[in-house]
Design an enzyme around this catalytic site. Structure first.
Site, PDB file in Angstrom:
ATOM      1  N   CYS B 133       0.888  -1.162   0.000  1.00 46.89           N
ATOM      2  CA  CYS B 133       0.000   0.000   0.000  1.00 46.89           C
ATOM      3  C   CYS B 133       0.923   1.207   0.000  1.00 46.89           C
ATOM      4  O   CYS B 133       1.490   1.544   1.041  1.00 46.89           O
ATOM      5  CB  CYS B 133      -0.906   0.009   1.228  1.00 46.89           C
ATOM      6  SG  CYS B 133      -1.879   1.532   1.356  1.00 46.89           S
ATOM      7  N   CYS B 136      -0.219   4.025   2.507  1.00 50.31           N
ATOM      8  CA  CYS B 136      -0.032   3.916   3.960  1.00 50.31           C
ATOM      9  C   CYS B 136       0.075   2.466   4.385  1.00 50.31           C
ATOM     10  O   CYS B 136       1.158   1.927   4.491  1.00 50.31           O
ATOM     11  CB  CYS B 136      -1.189   4.600   4.694  1.00 50.31           C
ATOM     12  SG  CYS B 136      -1.080   4.492   6.475  1.00 50.31           S
TER      13      CYS B 136
END
Lengths: 212, 229
Positions: B133, B136
């Site tokens: 990701c 985050c």
């Protein structure tokens, strides 16, 4: 970030410090009318130096402190002296969330898919280009795919749109997984058999040249 | 205890300075001291916030305990491992999983926060999948629990999309030039489960035995499972 040292793959407990468990615990226990931590966009509003120097759970803590103070739920003075005087909140018919409700929330079906009322703009196999847009607000389009061509790999139906478009209503947006080749994104540094898959909405895409 | 009554701004500034010191300090002792300072600051701030919220009856401490227990002990990689093990033994299940993992998860009550819109991808001798990701920390909580620190690290998030083979090499996995590497960047609500290759030497094992071999990191694509026997 590219130059940062890759960490060891840590094993064992994910939350290593007691304060991290406390942060996680209150984050998922705190459901008060009028209170929101502002989601991902709030993290992006953190001053960049603070963001980069703050550990993962510290960012949640920071966001909660900021939101709770801004919303008038707590004051800076109360946080600086938790044993000192404090004002009690006056929220009609409020009681804090109990354990059963919290656990029920975790097990809910949380799909972001919405019933489609508009047709998709693209289908699997379409050649697309990511619009080269650089909005000031929150967007889910990574910079590294902007302006690059890719192929629609999977269609997910209409999904809740996550970009900040200000007051503009962009309507329903279909979501796709779009495939990009490594060399297209990174040039000769990439291995020819590298592929990167990114989820993008109709709003972010346009047909590649030669298509209608 | 006047020293404890530091303003919020001071807390934040101090933490920030201490963290930059940790990054720039050359001596390991200096780094260690700075990190300890930061940790204790966070501990003080967290304790203060929780104390105030509890006194104001905005949170229920029993709920906090239940939340932490749930994410530390109830959900975790053991759940994803069962899915993987079953997919190794049941070709029909595997096909359904690859076609529509969300439908399978709904049937088996495996959906939940951060992991309803699931997609499963399979590793083969010619294809290796890796999940990241870049934003985050998006991760399939109901199947794998909360993400480990390395997965949330800025270096991993940046390098996984640019140089996945280099990242995997540093993780101890060398992939051949004939292997296609597919990196999945979770930018929406889709959450990915990597189905690792079934290790050799596991023929005849039960589902439970197989599940015990499946590691968390193999379901992110960060490692392969070793042959048995």
């Amino acid at each position: 970030m590219d130059g940062f040292t890759l960490p060891e793959r840590d094993q064992g407990r994910v939350m290593k410090e007691e304060w991290e468990r406390l942060v996680w615990g209150f984050l998922r226990s705190l459901r008060v009318p009028g209170y929101s931590t502002g989601g991902r966009a709030a993290s992006e509003r953190m001053p960049p130096d603070l963001y980069l120097s703050t550990p993962y759970y510290g960012r949640f803590l920071y966001r909660a402190e900021q939101s709770l103070v801004a919303g008038g739920f707590v004051t800076e003075a109360e946080l600086a002296d938790p044993d000192g005087p404090m004002s009690m909140p006056d929220i009609p018919n409020f009681s804090p969330m109990g354990p059963e409700e919290a656990l029920a929330r975790f097990a809910r079906d949380t799909t972001a898919e919405l019933e489609a009322r508009v047709p998709p703009l693209f289908t699997v196999g379409d050649a697309v280009i990511v619009k080269n847009e650089h909005p000031a607000g929150h967007t889910r389009v990574p910079r590294y795919v902007r302006g690059h061509p890719g192929i629609v790999h999977r269609h997910h139906g209409v999904h809740k749109f996550q970009d900040d478009t200000g007051a503009r209503d962009v309507g329903q947006q279909h979501l796709y997984t779009v495939m990009f080749t490594g060399p297209e994104l990174w040039g000769s540094r990439a291995h020819p058999k590298d592929r990167v898959y990114v989820e993008l909405w109709d709003y972010h895409l346009k047909p590649a040249l030669g298509q209608d | 205890m006047a020293d404890d009554k530091v303003s919020r701004r001071d807390f934040i500034t101090k933490s920030s300075i201490a963290a930059s010191t940790a990054v720039t300090a050359t001596g390991s002792a200096g780094v260690h001291a700075a990190e300890e300072h930061v940790q204790s600051d966070y501990a003080v701030r967290t304790k203060a916030l929780v104390s105030v919220l509890t006194k104001k009856n905005l949170i229920n401490p029993a709920t906090m305990d239940a939340v932490v227990d749930y994410y530390e002990n109830k959900v975790g990689p053991h759940i994803g491992a069962r899915v993987v093990a079953r997919s190794w033994r049941d070709p029909d299940y595997r096909q359904r999983l690859l076609a529509d993992a969300r439908a399978v998860a709904r049937e088996d009550n495996l959906t939940g926060a951060q992991g309803t819109d699931l997609v499963a991808v399979e590793n083969t001798p010619k294809v290796h999948n890796l999940v990241v990701c870049t934003l985050c920390s998006c991760y399939p909580w109901p199947l794998l629990g909360l993400p480990p620190s390395w997965y949330k690290d800025t270096a991993y998030r940046a390098q996984a999309v640019i140089d996945p083979r280099g990242v995997l090499r540093k993780f101890g996995l060398e992939l051949g030039d004939d292997v296609e590497v597919r990196v999945w960047d979770s930018t929406a609500e889709i959450r990915y489960l990597v189905i690792p290759e079934r290790p050799a030497g596991t023929e005849g094992m039960s589902e439970a035995e197989l599940a015990s071999l499946v590691t968390r990191d193999s379901m992110i694509g960060a490692e392969k499972l070793e042959s048995r026997g």
